[in-house]
Design an enzyme around this catalytic site. Sequence first.
Site, PDB file in Angstrom:
ATOM      1  N   LYS A  83      -2.857   4.561  -4.363  1.00 41.20           N
ATOM      2  CA  LYS A  83      -3.422   4.915  -5.497  1.00 41.20           C
ATOM      3  C   LYS A  83      -3.356   4.323  -6.941  1.00 41.20           C
ATOM      4  CE  LYS A  83      -5.636   8.929  -3.926  1.00 41.20           C
ATOM      5  NZ  LYS A  83      -7.096   9.138  -3.944  1.00 41.20           N
ATOM      6  N   SER A 134      -0.438   4.261   4.051  1.00 42.91           N
ATOM      7  CA  SER A 134      -0.765   4.609   2.515  1.00 42.91           C
ATOM      8  C   SER A 134       0.119   5.202   1.595  1.00 42.91           C
ATOM      9  CB  SER A 134      -2.249   5.193   2.652  1.00 42.91           C
ATOM     10  OG  SER A 134      -2.080   6.582   3.252  1.00 42.91           O
TER      11      SER A 134
END
Length: 333
Positions: free
Chosen positions: A55, A308
Site C-alpha cells: 500500500k 502483499s
Amino acid sequence: MTALPVTLAAIEQAAARIGSRVLHTPLVISAALSERCGVPVGLKLEHQQTTGSFKLRGATNAVLSLSREERARGVVAASTGNHGRALAFAAKAEGSVATICMSRLVPDNKVSEIRRLGADVRIVGRSQDEAQVEVDRLVAENGLVMVPPFDNAAVVAGQGTLGLEIVAAMPDVATVLVPLSGGGLAAGVAAAVKGRLPRARVIGLTMDHGAAMKASLDAGRPVQVEEVASLADSLGGGIGLDNAITFQMCRALLDDVILLPEAEIAAGMRHAYTHEREVIEGAGAVGIAALLSGRLGRLDGPVAVILSGRNVDMSLHRRVINGEGELFGEDAA
C-alpha cells in the site's frame, strides 16, 4: 490497454516519482512451491515493504501527486488497515497530516500502528462502507483531501509499479497471482504486466465470503456485500457503488478470480512460515494458498506470487501456525 483509466505510461511515471521513497522488494524462487507445481514459482516479497505492505506505493504516489495547498489541508481515507498505515507514513514524510477512518473489524495491531505514525484515527461502524461515510463528512465539513484506498488513478498507478518490478525480475513470467480486494493492486499489476507482456495471465485471489469485487464482476456492476471477519481481513470491504476505475480495469484485465476458504488461507500462512521462513498476513498468503489447494489447475510458468503484507496480529499468527481450528467460524486447521 490505452482506453483504460490507468495506462502503462502512468505506471512508469509513478515508478519514477516514488522510486526513492519505497523499497524495490526482491523476487525469490521458492524451491518447495516450484517442485510442487512443476514450474518455477517466484515469491514477490512485498511484505518487506517499509510499512509492511504494498500500500505504500499507491499512497506515496497519491500524496506526491497533490499540490502543496492540498497537502497542507490534510488527507483522509477509509481503510482496512494497511492503506491507513501507508497513507499516515506517506503524509508524514511530506509534512502533511492523515486522518484514517476504520471500522471496528480492523485488528487492534493495525489501528495502534496508524496512531503511532501520528494519524488522527476514527473508528466508525462495522464496515468500510460505514467508515467511508465519515470520510465524506470530513471532506465536506473540514476540507480534507480524500486519498481512496483503491479507486483512484494515482493509487492504482503506484500499485502498478510492483508489476513492473515483477516483469524486470522475471521477464518470462507467464502467470501472476495477485490478492484481490477493492482492485487497486490487481488493476495496477495487471495493467503493468500485460502492458509489457500481453500474453501473461493475471489471476485475482480472495476469500470465499464477503468478496466484493468477485460479486461485482459476477453481477456485471458494483454491488454491496456483507463484510465479515476473515484471516484475510485486508481483503474485506466494498468496492463502492460508484466505482470509477478498478471495477472496469479488473473486468478488462483479470483472467480469472479464485475464491479461497479460511482453512486454505491458513494453510498458505503456515507454508510461508514453515517452508519459506516468512511471516505474512492472511491476505498476503492467498497466492500460496491457491497453489497448495490445486484450485488453479494446470499452470503456465514461470509463476509470480505476490506476498502483499505482513501486518498480522502475532497472537493470531501463532494460533494459525499451531493449527487451531474454528478461526472466524470455520475449521481453519
